[in-house]
Design a protein around this motif. Structure first.
Motif, mmCIF file in Angstrom:
data_model
loop_
_atom_site.group_PDB
_atom_site.id
_atom_site.type_symbol
_atom_site.label_atom_id
_atom_site.label_comp_id
_atom_site.label_asym_id
_atom_site.label_seq_id
_atom_site.Cartn_x
_atom_site.Cartn_y
_atom_site.Cartn_z
ATOM 1 N N CYS A 96 0.816 -1.217 0.000
ATOM 2 C CA CYS A 96 0.000 0.000 0.000
ATOM 3 C C CYS A 96 0.850 1.268 0.000
ATOM 4 O O CYS A 96 2.015 1.257 0.417
ATOM 5 N N PRO A 101 -3.817 11.735 6.156
ATOM 6 C CA PRO A 101 -5.072 11.849 5.402
ATOM 7 C C PRO A 101 -5.100 13.001 4.409
ATOM 8 O O PRO A 101 -5.671 12.879 3.322
ATOM 9 N N GLU A 102 -4.463 14.115 4.745
ATOM 10 C CA GLU A 102 -4.490 15.279 3.851
ATOM 11 C C GLU A 102 -3.777 15.024 2.517
ATOM 12 O O GLU A 102 -3.969 15.762 1.548
ATOM 13 N N MET A 103 -2.956 13.961 2.461
ATOM 14 C CA MET A 103 -2.237 13.660 1.219
ATOM 15 C C MET A 103 -3.171 13.153 0.131
ATOM 16 O O MET A 103 -2.801 13.076 -1.034
ATOM 17 N N GLU A 104 -4.401 12.820 0.487
ATOM 18 C CA GLU A 104 -5.373 12.393 -0.518
ATOM 19 C C GLU A 104 -5.712 13.540 -1.469
ATOM 20 O O GLU A 104 -6.163 13.325 -2.592
ATOM 21 N N LYS A 105 -5.465 14.775 -1.016
ATOM 22 C CA LYS A 105 -5.787 15.952 -1.835
ATOM 23 C C LYS A 105 -4.535 16.711 -2.247
ATOM 24 O O LYS A 105 -4.553 17.908 -2.457
ATOM 25 N N ARG A 106 -3.422 15.972 -2.353
ATOM 26 C CA ARG A 106 -2.155 16.634 -2.672
ATOM 27 C C ARG A 106 -2.183 17.239 -4.070
ATOM 28 O O ARG A 106 -2.935 16.794 -4.942
ATOM 29 N N THR A 108 -0.846 17.415 -7.542
ATOM 30 C CA THR A 108 -0.115 16.435 -8.350
ATOM 31 C C THR A 108 1.069 17.034 -9.104
ATOM 32 O O THR A 108 1.919 16.305 -9.604
ATOM 33 N N VAL A 153 4.887 10.327 1.483
ATOM 34 C CA VAL A 153 4.142 9.086 1.703
ATOM 35 C C VAL A 153 5.125 7.926 1.814
ATOM 36 O O VAL A 153 6.327 8.075 1.539
ATOM 37 N N LEU A 172 -3.650 5.201 1.620
ATOM 38 C CA LEU A 172 -4.122 6.101 0.572
ATOM 39 C C LEU A 172 -4.451 5.343 -0.706
ATOM 40 O O LEU A 172 -5.386 5.690 -1.426
ATOM 41 N N GLU A 173 -3.657 4.303 -0.985
ATOM 42 C CA GLU A 173 -3.870 3.487 -2.184
ATOM 43 C C GLU A 173 -3.444 2.048 -1.899
ATOM 44 O O GLU A 173 -2.449 1.826 -1.210
#
Length: 209
Positions: A96, A101-106, A108, A153, A172-173
């Motif tokens: 994974c 959690p805020e890295m979901e909206k990083r 790109t 990450v 996150l993934e």
């Protein structure tokens, strides 16, 4: 015709041997606390090599071993051209990408810094998405990297997720499923098919039971 099997020292070897014993295969003199590196099952004409987990793909790729058992993470990281024949169904977890959690909206557009024990796997995963990353190779406690600002990450194996949770990180993934796999040398599968194919069928039958 003798077949050589490379086993990863430790839990992988122990669990693999349990499966092989159910197939009627295993060296009689193998002891848990032994430092011996080579064993023989004379009755079945099989040689066993006890090697470091990360070295299993190398021994198989070079033909020193015909068959090897290693985690799928190890096989992916090696990037060697082996035939992955069987999923042995143990050592299951997931590879994974994790972080805060805020890295979901990083954003790109920025170059992502990824701390991992699996640099080749990370580069290949992000390259497939057309993304360039900065890989930071670590050998342990990768969770510290985002906590101390070393990386954005991490890419690591996740089983229960407890370590992530206790350090404020989340998945996150999900990259891929991981478990112990049996891999075979490409040439050996052709030249020793008479010995290897029946062995694979025995193992497959035990796994299905």
């Amino acid at each position: 015709m003798q077949v050589t099997i490379a086993l990863a020292k430790g839990r992988l070897a122990e669990k693999t041997l349990k499966i092989l014993k159910r197939c009627g295969i295993a060296p009689d003199d193998m002891e848990e606390d032994s430092r011996k590196l080579i064993y023989f099952d004379e009755a079945n004409d099989i040689r066993f090599l006890m090697v470091k987990p990360s070295d299993v793909p190398t021994y198989v790729d070079h033909g020193i071993a015909d068959i090897g058992v290693a985690g799928r993470d190890t096989l992916l990281e090696s990037e060697l051209s082996l035939y992955e024949m069987l999923d042995l169904k143990f050592g299951a977890c997931k590879m994974c990408v994790a972080g805060y959690p805020e890295m979901e909206k990083r954003i790109t557009a920025s170059v992502l810094r990824v701390a991992t024990k699996f640099p080749e796997t990370a580069k290949k995963y992000y390259a497939a998405r057309g993304e360039t990353i900065e890989v930071i190779k670590l050998n342990g406690s990768v969770e510290l990297a985002p906590m101390l600002g070393l990386a954005d990450v991490i890419m690591d194996l996740v089983e229960s997720g407890r370590t992530l949770k206790e350090n404020g990180l989340v998945v996150l993934e999900e990259v891929c499923d991981i478990s112990a796999r049996l891999a075979v040398n490409r040439v050996s599968l052709k030249t020793k098919a008479g010995a290897i194919t029946p062995l694979l069928e025995k193992i497959r039958s035990v796994l299905e039971d």
